[in-house]
Design a protein around this motif. Structure first.
Motif, short mmCIF file in Angstrom:
data_model
loop_
_atom_site.label_atom_id
_atom_site.label_comp_id
_atom_site.label_asym_id
_atom_site.label_seq_id
_atom_site.Cartn_x
_atom_site.Cartn_y
_atom_site.Cartn_z
N ALA A 174 -19.98 3.48 -52.14
CA ALA A 174 -21.29 3.82 -51.58
C ALA A 174 -21.96 4.92 -52.41
CB ALA A 174 -21.15 4.26 -50.13
N GLU A 175 -21.17 5.89 -52.86
CA GLU A 175 -21.74 6.96 -53.69
C GLU A 175 -22.25 6.41 -55.02
OE1 GLU A 175 -19.26 10.50 -53.90
OE2 GLU A 175 -18.07 9.71 -52.23
N GLU A 176 -21.48 5.51 -55.62
CA GLU A 176 -21.90 4.91 -56.88
C GLU A 176 -23.15 4.06 -56.70
OE1 GLU A 176 -18.50 2.79 -58.16
OE2 GLU A 176 -17.32 4.58 -58.67
N ALA A 177 -23.23 3.35 -55.57
CA ALA A 177 -24.42 2.55 -55.30
C ALA A 177 -25.65 3.44 -55.12
CB ALA A 177 -24.20 1.69 -54.07
N ALA A 178 -25.47 4.56 -54.40
CA ALA A 178 -26.59 5.48 -54.21
C ALA A 178 -27.06 6.07 -55.54
CB ALA A 178 -26.18 6.59 -53.24
N ALA A 179 -26.09 6.41 -56.40
CA ALA A 179 -26.46 6.95 -57.72
C ALA A 179 -27.16 5.89 -58.56
CB ALA A 179 -25.22 7.46 -58.44
N THR A 180 -26.73 4.63 -58.44
CA THR A 180 -27.38 3.55 -59.20
C THR A 180 -28.81 3.35 -58.76
OG1 THR A 180 -25.23 2.45 -59.43
CG2 THR A 180 -27.20 1.11 -59.83
N LEU A 181 -29.07 3.54 -57.46
CA LEU A 181 -30.42 3.37 -56.94
C LEU A 181 -31.30 4.59 -57.18
CD1 LEU A 181 -29.55 1.62 -53.55
CD2 LEU A 181 -30.49 0.58 -55.62
N GLY A 182 -30.77 5.60 -57.83
CA GLY A 182 -31.58 6.76 -58.22
C GLY A 182 -31.49 7.95 -57.29
N ALA A 183 -30.58 7.94 -56.33
CA ALA A 183 -30.45 9.07 -55.41
C ALA A 183 -29.74 10.23 -56.12
CB ALA A 183 -29.65 8.66 -54.17
N GLY A 184 -30.22 11.44 -55.88
CA GLY A 184 -29.59 12.62 -56.46
C GLY A 184 -28.34 12.99 -55.69
N ARG A 185 -27.66 14.03 -56.17
CA ARG A 185 -26.40 14.45 -55.54
C ARG A 185 -26.62 14.93 -54.11
NH1 ARG A 185 -23.25 17.85 -60.35
NH2 ARG A 185 -23.05 16.11 -61.83
N PHE A 186 -27.67 15.71 -53.93
CA PHE A 186 -27.92 16.25 -52.59
C PHE A 186 -28.28 15.15 -51.61
CE2 PHE A 186 -30.77 18.12 -49.39
CZ PHE A 186 -29.94 19.10 -48.88
#
Length: 279
Positions: A174-186
């Motif tokens: 889920a974290e990798e998917a969020a990063a792929t979609l452009g979400a920042g760390r926070f």
């Protein structure tokens, strides 16, 4: 109930419901229900007038205020610090990690009286840390700040040990998917990680809060035991017992038990609501 299949026949791993339920009720009765019943039985000699007189005594009310405010503040700080500690232990590798992990459980093994004496020696005006804070006008020992610090020390393992297993079981997909979609760390932490950590975090908060309300050994030294200022409710109960005021001690204990139960029931209800809404 867990089952195993042996040659096409399903067998229950643990005994039947009747036996396990009977043992659970017996164990709960011996450890919890019978002592509470004894407490209520001792209150039979209390009249409503005596009970109300003890309950509304300014010294008793002040002790409740000190106990509950310091326990809540310590549990809240433990929730933040415990989350950070659990995150470091799970997500990072560093030299001495095993020793650092073992030190988290030190408050469980260390006698609370030893912890109270050690904290008092450190944060007194002539202590190693207290002498550095004194010129700044910060007094820790014999103040509510010192009580909060002692309760933080004995409560931090509850938060770390409830959050750590959940962090270890969380997958990184889920974290990798969020990063792929452009979400920042926070944003990833707030939207993906924190919702899964909130239920165990509330559990750790409730455990630390409950432990802090009834804590005596680590607080009795660093609090200074000043009535109306730093006297905690458990110490007031002990004082009344030493004065053979059993009725007064029972009344204070019943009020403390009732308020604690209501607060824990509220926290547990909030925890169940968070779990339902996070699904």
């Amino acid at each position: 109930m867990s089952q195993v299949k042996v040659k096409g026949i399903q067998r229950k791993v643990i005994p039947g419901f009747g036996l396990t339920m009977g043992f659970s009720v017996f164990y709960l009765s011996v450890v919890v229900l019978i002592p509470l019943a004894a407490l209520l039985f001792n209150s039979t000699g209390l009249t409503w007038g005596k009970f109300w007189q003890v309950a509304t005594d300014p010294r008793v009310l002040a002790s409740y205020r000190v106990s509950f405010t310091t326990a809540a503040a310590a549990a809240l700080l433990d929730a933040v610090l415990g989350l950070l500690l659990a995150w470091v232990l799970v997500r990072y590798k560093f030299p001495g990690k095993a020793l650092f992990d073992a030190l988290i459980d030190l408050p469980f093994a260390l006698p609370t009286a030893v912890a109270g004496v050690s904290l008092t020696a450190l944060y007194a005006q002539n202590g190693w840390i207290g002498s550095l804070l004194e010129p700044l006008g910060i007094k820790v020992a014999f103040t509510p700040i010192g009580i909060t610090l002692a309760l933080m020390f004995i409560g931090i393992p509850f938060v770390v040990r409830t959050v750590q297993p959940v962090l270890e079981d969380m997958e990184s997909d889920a974290e990798e998917a969020a990063a792929t979609l452009g979400a920042g760390r926070f944003r990833t932490f707030c939207k993906v990680i924190f919702p899964n950590l909130l239920p165990p975090l509330l559990t750790g908060f409730a455990l630390a809060f409950a432990r802090g309300i009834g804590e005596y050994g680590s607080v009795v030294f660093i609090s200074g035991n000043m009535p109306m200022r730093t006297e905690i409710a458990p110490l007031l109960i002990m004082s009344k017992l030493e004065q053979y005021d059993y009725a007064g001690a029972t009344a204070v204990a019943i009020i403390l038990l009732s308020i604690s139960f209501l607060l824990l029931l509220l926290i547990n209800s909030l925890q169940r609501w968070v779990r339902r809404t996070s699904r």
